[in-house]
Design a protein around this motif. Structure first.
Motif, PDB file in Angstrom:
ATOM      1  N   GLN A 103       0.941  -1.216   0.135  1.00 20.96           N
ATOM      2  CA  GLN A 103       0.004   0.020   0.201  1.00 20.96           C
ATOM      3  C   GLN A 103       1.005   1.355   0.017  1.00 20.96           C
ATOM      4  O   GLN A 103       0.686   2.194  -0.726  1.00 20.96           O
ATOM      5  N   GLU A 104       1.979   1.351   1.077  1.00 20.66           N
ATOM      6  CA  GLU A 104       2.718   2.549   0.813  1.00 20.66           C
ATOM      7  C   GLU A 104       3.727   2.709  -0.581  1.00 20.66           C
ATOM      8  O   GLU A 104       3.637   3.769  -0.935  1.00 20.66           O
ATOM      9  N   VAL A 159       2.370   1.876  -3.424  1.00 20.48           N
ATOM     10  CA  VAL A 159       1.542   2.424  -4.329  1.00 20.48           C
ATOM     11  C   VAL A 159       1.372   3.878  -4.096  1.00 20.48           C
ATOM     12  O   VAL A 159       1.523   4.604  -4.934  1.00 20.48           O
ATOM     13  N   ALA A 160       1.185   4.236  -2.801  1.00 25.65           N
ATOM     14  CA  ALA A 160       1.115   5.397  -2.521  1.00 25.65           C
ATOM     15  C   ALA A 160       2.363   6.374  -2.898  1.00 25.65           C
ATOM     16  O   ALA A 160       2.106   7.578  -3.464  1.00 25.65           O
ATOM     17  N   THR A 214       2.479   7.058  -6.443  1.00 22.37           N
ATOM     18  CA  THR A 214       1.405   7.981  -6.814  1.00 22.37           C
ATOM     19  C   THR A 214       1.703   9.281  -6.692  1.00 22.37           C
ATOM     20  O   THR A 214       1.801  10.224  -7.432  1.00 22.37           O
ATOM     21  N   ILE A 215       2.532   9.703  -5.471  1.00 23.76           N
ATOM     22  CA  ILE A 215       2.894  11.140  -5.232  1.00 23.76           C
ATOM     23  C   ILE A 215       4.063  11.438  -6.159  1.00 23.76           C
ATOM     24  O   ILE A 215       4.013  12.589  -6.593  1.00 23.76           O
ATOM     25  N   VAL A 232      -1.402   6.852   4.717  1.00 25.87           N
ATOM     26  CA  VAL A 232      -0.178   6.983   4.278  1.00 25.87           C
ATOM     27  C   VAL A 232       1.114   7.529   5.266  1.00 25.87           C
ATOM     28  O   VAL A 232       0.577   8.541   5.865  1.00 25.87           O
TER      29      VAL A 232
END
Lengths: 259, 322
Positions: free
Chosen positions: A7-8, A10-11, A14-15, A103
């Motif tokens: 999850q981290e 992907v985050a 994304t940033i 996040v």
């Protein structure tokens, strides 16, 4: 645990994607001006004045200034990218999208920093391409050149992030670049060797952290520097550790973001 | 399981303002819950703390069983927030804004694309997906924030005045959509609103907050049954200028109709007899729909009056002591 890491990840990407898209969308404002500045510096200082100076520290003056001009682009653009992006996110409140989401602070910080590094290195690459029209640039130590550029970019991206956390107006994000960063960069030995200065001013110059970065980068390209290489790495890493810790601590407290 | 559980939550801002004074609140999973209160009551502060946008002073918050202090990321993963103010990058496209938030919540890109398409279509924004957010109308911006809050399919959706400034048609569409996701997807919803008819028609449970304290909490029907007065709207054949008719207080509305307050349990025959005695002929009558609003106003006013009376008593006692 694995799911959290995914999850981290992907985050984080994304940033980074969002940050790169942001400065590429306005490339006329973010990428081209540093290239034009570099052309002017090389034409005026390197070409016109440099032809009278001929050599600095045993190398042609044009070759001497090119590493500094590239580094100046990297420093100013890494800083400006993160400070303006983070400040806009604060002002338009869309930083809340990240604060509300699951996040971690380190992912948020790293995402913005990599965005700043991407712009810093994009500008650095463009200025290097421009410089190839003025001189034959072949780095003596490519790994040192790249690592100093990368670490310097990280350091100034962290500086930009810190600036944006404290900034409340657009003036607040222009004061540091105009009144601190630009003078430090110019006095950091872009256009001259500090060995030309009287001893007192040489000592004063050594208090300027930018001197260590420009000289480290110059060593990577030319194989010559006013400063021992280990000192360049030590100063940059020390600043990265200090600025990174302060940024994470402020994010944890929600400084400038949360009420 | 509780979608939200709050215990002794307090918030004192830097200037010394006590925004929350130890509130306790529980919202059951699947509930449609209204948090009501006048401006400055502490609603947005409470929502800000739940969404991690405001640091609490003390107390505990847990979302779907995850404590916000000890399992912050797990708690946050269950929350979707639609704030009061627009908080997206106005230069980004509608699709990017929703896709980015999907990414922040860890959704792989393919799933993020599917969900973005699904919610933008559901909220009638698919045709605008390439438009910059600044080019949207106010109603579209509100719907964009709802799509963005739902893209990771949270178990708890928090909406802070989502229908403020939108026209009646869009408001009705939003009501239908929110009811749909509450019933079909089982999403728990917490809503703050100034339109009390919105709370009355949508929500099962209500809490009323005033001056940082929960002053009433229960189901909408419970609260309404506690209301001792009912208000009727009458269309009369003669204009009525009086402020009371017999024992009943009366107000004339802008449209010429009158509102009359009647204690619960009073026979309407008695009311009509009194009106007839005063020579007033009634053409039509209806119960004022917004009963919750009447209850809310009475409650908040009585809280204010009792706070003022306590303040005056303290002032008098201090004067006597000096």
């Amino acid at each position: 645990m694995m799911a959290r890491l995914l999850q981290e990840r992907v985050a984080f990407f994304t940033i980074v994607r969002k940050e790169i898209r942001r400065f590429m969308r306005i490339w006329v404002q973010t990428i081209t001006p540093p290239a034009i500045n570099a052309i002017l510096y090389m034409l005026i200082f390197g070409g016109l004045i440099g032809s009278r100076i001929r050599e600095m520290d045993g190398v042609p003056y044009m070759d001497f200034i090119v590493p500094g001009v590239i580094m100046m682009g990297i420093i100013i653009n890494s800083y400006a990218n993160v400070s303006s992006s983070m400040f806009s996110a604060k002002m338009q409140h869309y930083i809340e999208e990240l604060v509300v989401a699951p996040v971690s602070n380190i992912t948020i910080l790293m995402g913005f920093i990599i965005g700043g590094v991407a712009r810093g290195l994009a500008v650095g690459t463009l200025v290097t391409c421009v410089a190839l029209f003025f001189t034959d640039l072949s780095p003596q130590y490519p790994l040192i050149t790249l690592s100093i550029a990368l670490l310097t970019s990280v350091m100034f991206s962290l500086g930009g992030f810190l600036n944006a956390l404290f900034a409340n107006t657009f003036d607040d994000i222009s004061i540091v670049p105009n009144f601190v960063l630009t003078p430090l960069t110019y006095f950091g030995g872009i256009f001259y060797s500090i060995s030309l200065l009287p001893e007192f001013w040489q000592t004063v110059s050594k208090l300027n952290p930018v001197l260590y970065m420009i000289n480290g980068f110059r060593f990577g390209i030319l194989g010559a520097s006013d400063i021992p290489l280990w000192q360049s790495y030590a100063v940059i890493l020390l600043f990265i550790a200090a600025l990174g810790s302060v940024c994470l601590w402020l994010l944890h407290r929600g400084a400038g973001i949360k009420q | 399981m509780k979608a939200l559980h709050i215990e002794a939550l307090t918030k004192v801002y830097d200037g010394g303002v006590h925004a929350l004074r130890g509130i306790d609140l529980s919202v059951e999973e699947g509930n449609f819950f209204a948090l009501l209160g006048p401006n400055g009551a502490g609603k947005s502060t409470a929502i800000g703390i739940i969404a991690s946008l405001v640091n609490k002073t003390s107390g505990h918050v847990s979302v779907c069983g995850h404590d916000l202090d000890t399992a912050k990321e797990a708690a946050k993963a269950n929350i979707g927030l639609v704030p009061q103010e627009f908080n997206f990058s106005v230069f980004e496209s509608v699709e990017s804004i929703v896709m980015n938030v999907a990414g922040y919540n860890g959704l792989p890109r393919r799933l993020a694309k599917q969900r973005t398409e699904h919610y933008l279509k559901q909220l009638s924004l698919w045709d605008k997906r390439k438009a910059a957010a600044r080019d949207l109308s106010g109603g579209m911006k509100r719907r964009l924030m709802i799509a963005r809050a739902l893209v990771h399919e949270p178990k708890l959706l928090i909406l802070d005045e989502p229908t403020a400034g939108v026209d009646i048609e869009i408001r009705r569409t939003m009501w239908e959509f929110l009811t749909h996701i509450n019933k079909e997807q089982g999403t728990s919803i917490i809503l703050t609103t100034h339109y009390l008819e919105e709370a009355e028609s949508l929500c099962r449970d209500v809490a009323i907050i005033d001056q940082g304290t929960i002053v009433e909490q229960g189901t909408v029907s419970e609260l309404l049954s506690r209301s001792m007065m009912e208000t009727f709207v009458l269309d009369t054949q003669q204009p009525v200028a009086a402020t009371s008719i017999g024992p009943y207080s009366v107000r004339t509305r802008e449209d010429g109709k009158i509102e009359i307050d009647v204690s619960q349990g009073t026979a309407l025959n008695d009311v009509f007899n009194e009106l007839t005695t005063h020579g007033i002929t009634v053409s039509s009558l209806r119960n004022k729909e917004n009963r919750l609003e009447a209850f809310f106003l009475r409650l908040v006013n009585s809280q204010r009056e009792s706070a003022a009376a306590n303040g005056q008593a303290a002032h008098n006692a201090l004067g006597a002591a000096q």
